[in-house]
Design an enzyme around this catalytic site. Structure first.
Site, PDB file in Angstrom:
ATOM      1  N   HIS A 198       0.845  -1.196   0.000  1.00  0.00           N
ATOM      2  CA  HIS A 198       0.000   0.000   0.000  1.00  0.00           C
ATOM      3  C   HIS A 198       0.884   1.250   0.000  1.00  0.00           C
ATOM      4  O   HIS A 198       1.366   1.663   1.059  1.00  0.00           O
ATOM      5  CB  HIS A 198      -0.899   0.017   1.233  1.00  0.00           C
ATOM      6  N   HIS A 232      -2.171  -0.695   6.745  1.00  0.00           N
ATOM      7  CA  HIS A 232      -1.756  -0.476   5.357  1.00  0.00           C
ATOM      8  C   HIS A 232      -0.693   0.628   5.256  1.00  0.00           C
ATOM      9  O   HIS A 232      -0.180   0.880   4.161  1.00  0.00           O
ATOM     10  CB  HIS A 232      -2.973  -0.132   4.479  1.00  0.00           C
ATOM     11  N   GLY A 258      -3.794  -3.940  11.831  1.00  0.00           N
ATOM     12  CA  GLY A 258      -4.192  -4.432  10.521  1.00  0.00           C
ATOM     13  C   GLY A 258      -5.695  -4.382  10.393  1.00  0.00           C
ATOM     14  O   GLY A 258      -6.241  -3.637   9.579  1.00  0.00           O
ATOM     15  N   LEU A 298      -8.973  -2.921  10.747  1.00  0.00           N
ATOM     16  CA  LEU A 298      -9.209  -1.499  10.984  1.00  0.00           C
ATOM     17  C   LEU A 298     -10.010  -1.262  12.264  1.00  0.00           C
ATOM     18  O   LEU A 298     -10.925  -2.002  12.598  1.00  0.00           O
ATOM     19  CB  LEU A 298      -9.916  -0.876   9.781  1.00  0.00           C
ATOM     20  N   ASN A 345      -7.994  11.582   4.054  1.00  0.00           N
ATOM     21  CA  ASN A 345      -7.792  11.737   2.612  1.00  0.00           C
ATOM     22  C   ASN A 345      -9.042  11.391   1.807  1.00  0.00           C
ATOM     23  O   ASN A 345      -9.029  11.437   0.568  1.00  0.00           O
ATOM     24  CB  ASN A 345      -6.596  10.899   2.130  1.00  0.00           C
ATOM     25  N   HIS A 387      -4.100   3.117  -3.342  1.00  0.00           N
ATOM     26  CA  HIS A 387      -4.234   2.582  -1.983  1.00  0.00           C
ATOM     27  C   HIS A 387      -3.520   1.249  -1.820  1.00  0.00           C
ATOM     28  O   HIS A 387      -2.700   1.093  -0.913  1.00  0.00           O
ATOM     29  CB  HIS A 387      -5.709   2.400  -1.616  1.00  0.00           C
ATOM     30  N   SER A 435     -22.533  -9.548  37.947  1.00  0.00           N
ATOM     31  CA  SER A 435     -22.824 -10.881  37.426  1.00  0.00           C
ATOM     32  C   SER A 435     -21.554 -11.677  37.149  1.00  0.00           C
ATOM     33  O   SER A 435     -21.512 -12.893  37.360  1.00  0.00           O
ATOM     34  CB  SER A 435     -23.647 -10.776  36.137  1.00  0.00           C
ATOM     35  N   GLU A 437     -18.021  -4.146  24.462  1.00  0.00           N
ATOM     36  CA  GLU A 437     -17.186  -5.353  24.418  1.00  0.00           C
ATOM     37  C   GLU A 437     -16.111  -5.285  23.340  1.00  0.00           C
ATOM     38  O   GLU A 437     -14.988  -5.747  23.551  1.00  0.00           O
ATOM     39  CB  GLU A 437     -18.053  -6.602  24.187  1.00  0.00           C
ATOM     40  N   HIS A 494     -21.406 -17.388  32.705  1.00  0.00           N
ATOM     41  CA  HIS A 494     -22.669 -17.845  32.125  1.00  0.00           C
ATOM     42  C   HIS A 494     -22.370 -18.697  30.886  1.00  0.00           C
ATOM     43  O   HIS A 494     -22.699 -18.354  29.771  1.00  0.00           O
ATOM     44  CB  HIS A 494     -23.576 -16.665  31.795  1.00  0.00           C
ATOM     45  N   HIS A 535     -28.859 -15.947  24.886  1.00  0.00           N
ATOM     46  CA  HIS A 535     -27.866 -15.748  25.944  1.00  0.00           C
ATOM     47  C   HIS A 535     -27.132 -17.032  26.319  1.00  0.00           C
ATOM     48  O   HIS A 535     -26.347 -17.032  27.264  1.00  0.00           O
ATOM     49  CB  HIS A 535     -28.538 -15.148  27.187  1.00  0.00           C
TER      50      HIS A 535
END
Length: 647
Positions: free
Chosen positions: A32, A71, A119, A121, A187, A261, A376, A399, A449, A461
């Site tokens: 790139h 990149h 790497g 993104l 860009n 790119h 929990s 998360e 859980h 769940h």
């Protein structure tokens, strides 16, 4: 203020750098060139602001630099070479070749000076938030004479489009991480073309809403870049520098084009472009002496800063604490004491919470938190305070970012971080867990859980395929303890492993079986109960993990009432068991093998003749009813054994 002569020298540095990168990609015929060329002007100015020491790459108070867009790897390697890290010109010529120090995307522990693997993104910007969070906590636990560096991150449009960056930047703004400076290479180009085809967000307003300081500059104006970095270093908030750039800046016909790119510019394009800029078009991988000398200033200033820091450390009252954090003593951990009992039952998430607090009491660098599930997950470190002053992290319902932030904290080099959520939501963390596994970063995942034992919350769940997924991930050790005793032994093993470890823990209460030696868990699986029938070799071996170990033990008694000699193997870590030699595995697995696990469990067919597992998603109902409904009963184990034995 730079005079005209200095500006001309900066320009020569930038042009030499951008075509060093273009030559790397052209020579490899892969890579790139666009982003490295567009960022070259910023990289030159940044070189004067960074405090790093190539002679001591792990100096604790160094500035951290993260290239979120992998990149831009050609730029990473070119800079490391110019700054004086152990990356030679020959390494640059081996870009993207098998076994070289210069792989396609930057890899931690592979290339000196690379702080973290990037790497995918968005991961890198969240990693940078992790570095900044670790630095802020370190500064509060130690003091600002020992920790006073900055975290710089270069990111692009793609990083900001990924949802993980929103989560991470929200966390950074909430905690006013003023040591974080993100330079956005704006860009307006992605692989498919102009960003407008998919994205038209007002980035300034987004970041201001997240409590960031936002600056907008030309990414090709040295004075504006320098002024912005100076301003960012004085900010009381994290700073986003929106740098308007042109992809493949300096290329004669491809500047501003998405075609630059992810493909080499071409020999003719490079020749004409160098010629137009007054560079020698015949020279490849050429670095003028004046350019090399100026880039070496970065190393000289960093070495001087490192020397001064060493002098401060020698007199610091926090020196002993710092040494404890750098070299934790696991022998000082006072693990909780349990008594074997079939009558007293305890969920492994509960015993794990007690263990976490024992670790935190003994290890001043043990830190972590949950994605809004601490009650929990049982992950609160009691009496340790909340980040940024204390050691409990409230990641919020983020998360994705939690996993990547934890990678940055781990790679900071001072802390042992854990992060927690329900096991089914580990899917949101999988990309960052994969990167941690690639890097062998020491992150602990607490996933509670763990099965259909979740019960009434239902199929959404109840994790089914997650255990098999993470066991398939190289370098990740997944522990599923059967009780509090095995939980302790799992932690004793995990603390000494170089790499990430996951603890998969029950919501429902489980009996306390018997004390377990660390050596048992170290081999992944061990004999829990041998046949009491007077036979040379058992006919059936039941192998189980977690809550199903107790089922295997009670099933073994039923089988032996039917004169079927049966032994039980507990396998708290499938990954470690897989690493054992054939003789050890064969010594445990005798006769017909039945694996019992309340998950997809397909991996057990490596060893088993039959698997009692989950072939569909779960359902809503009481946990004990679900276990019966899906065949996790003594009677089903008996019938499975009879079928295998042909009875």
């Amino acid at each position: 203020m730079l005079d005209e002569k200095e500006l001309n020298e900066y320009q020569l540095m930038a042009d030499s750098l951008r075509f060093l990168c273009a030559d790397m990609v052209q020579n490899a015929n892969s890579g790139h060139p666009g982003a490295p060329m567009g960022l070259a002007d910023i990289a030159v100015v940044l070189s004067y602001h960074l405090r790093i020491n190539p002679k001591n790459p792990n100096w604790l108070n160094r500035d951290r630099l993260v290239f979120s867009g992998g990149h831009a790897s050609a730029l990473v390697y070119a800079l490391l070479h110019l700054w004086g890290f152990d990356v030679s010109l020959e390494d640059l010529k081996s870009f993207r070749e098998l076994g070289s120090k210069t792989p396609g995307h930057p890899e931690y522990r592979h290339t000196p000076g690379v702080e973290i693997t990037t790497g995918p993104l968005g991961q890198g910007i969240a990693n940078a938030v992790g570095f900044a969070a670790a630095s802020k906590l370190a500064q509060n636990l130690l003091d600002d004479t020992l920790i006073g560096h900055k975290v710089y991150c270069l990111c692009g449009d793609g990083d900001l489009e990924e949802g993980i960056s929103y989560e991470a930047c929200s966390f950074a703004g909430k905690h006013a991480l003023d040591n974080l400076i993100v330079i956005y290479d704006s860009n307006n180009i992605t692989i498919e073309g102009d960003c407008k085809i998919a994205w038209n967000e007002n980035v300034r307003m987004r970041f201001e809403a997240q409590n960031w300081n936002v600056l907008e500059i030309s990414g090709h104006d040295f004075l504006e870049i320098d002024k912005a970095l100076e301003c960012a270093k004085q900010s009381t908030k994290p700073t986003l520098v929106i740098a308007k750039t042109q992809i493949a800046k300096g290329s004669k016909t491809l500047c501003g084009s998405h075609k630059a790119h992810g493909a080499p510019l071409g020999a003719s394009e490079i020749y004409q472009s160098k010629e137009a800029l007054g560079l020698n078009p015949e020279a490849s991988f050429f670095i003028p002496n004046s350019v090399a000398l100026r880039f070496k200033n970065t190393a000289e200033l960093g070495e001087l800063a490192n020397t001064k820091w060493n002098q401060i450390l020698a007199k610091s009252p926090k020196k002993e604490l710092l040494e404890q954090m750098l070299s934790p003593d696991f022998s000082k951990i006072a693990y909780p004491v349990f008594e074997p009992s079939k009558d007293v039952k305890m969920a492994t998430r509960v015993s794990n919470g007690m263990i976490l607090n024992a670790l935190a009491n003994a290890l001043p660098n043990f830190i972590g938190g949950s994605a809004d599930l601490a009650p929990s997950n049982n992950t609160e470190l009691k009496g340790k305070g909340d980040f940024p002053e204390g050691r409990n992290f409230h990641f919020g319902i983020r998360e994705h970012a939690m996993g990547a932030i934890s990678n940055g904290i781990a790679n900071y080099g001072l802390f042992l971080p854990f992060c927690a959520t329900f096991f089914v939501f580990s899917d949101y963390m999988a990309p960052s867990v994969r990167v941690a596994s690639l890097m062998q970063s020491k992150v602990f995942y607490i996933w509670t859980h763990d099965s259909i034992g979740v019960g009434e919350d239902g199929a959404t769940h109840e994790p089914i395929e997650q255990l098999s997924h993470f066991r398939a991930m190289p370098n990740l050790k997944v522990f599923r303890p059967c009780d509090a005793f095995e939980n302790i032994a799992c932690w004793q093993v995990a603390l000494e492993i170089q790499g990430p470890c996951a603890f998969v823990l029950s919501r429902q209460n489980l009996p306390l079986l018997e004390e377990v030696k660390k050596e048992h868990v170290l081999r992944g699986a061990y004999l829990k109960r041998d046949s009491v029938l007077n036979v040379k070799n058992p006919q059936i071996t039941l192998i189980a993990t977690g809550s199903e170990v107790d089922l295997a033990l009670s099933s073994a008694k039923l089988l032996e009432e039917h004169k079927i000699a049966t032994r039980v193997i507990s396998a708290p870590c499938y990954d470690l068991f897989l690493e054992q030699d054939r003789d050890y595995r064969n010594s445990l697995l005798v006769g017909k093998i039945i694996a019992i696990e309340a998950g997809r469990a397909l991996e057990w067919f490596v060893f088993a003749d039959a698997v009692i597992g989950m072939s569909r998603f779960g359902a809503s109902g009481k946990g004990e009813d679900l276990f019966r409904h899906f065949g996790f009963t003594k009677q089903n184990v008996l019938e499975t054994a009879k079928n295998l034995l042909g009875n």
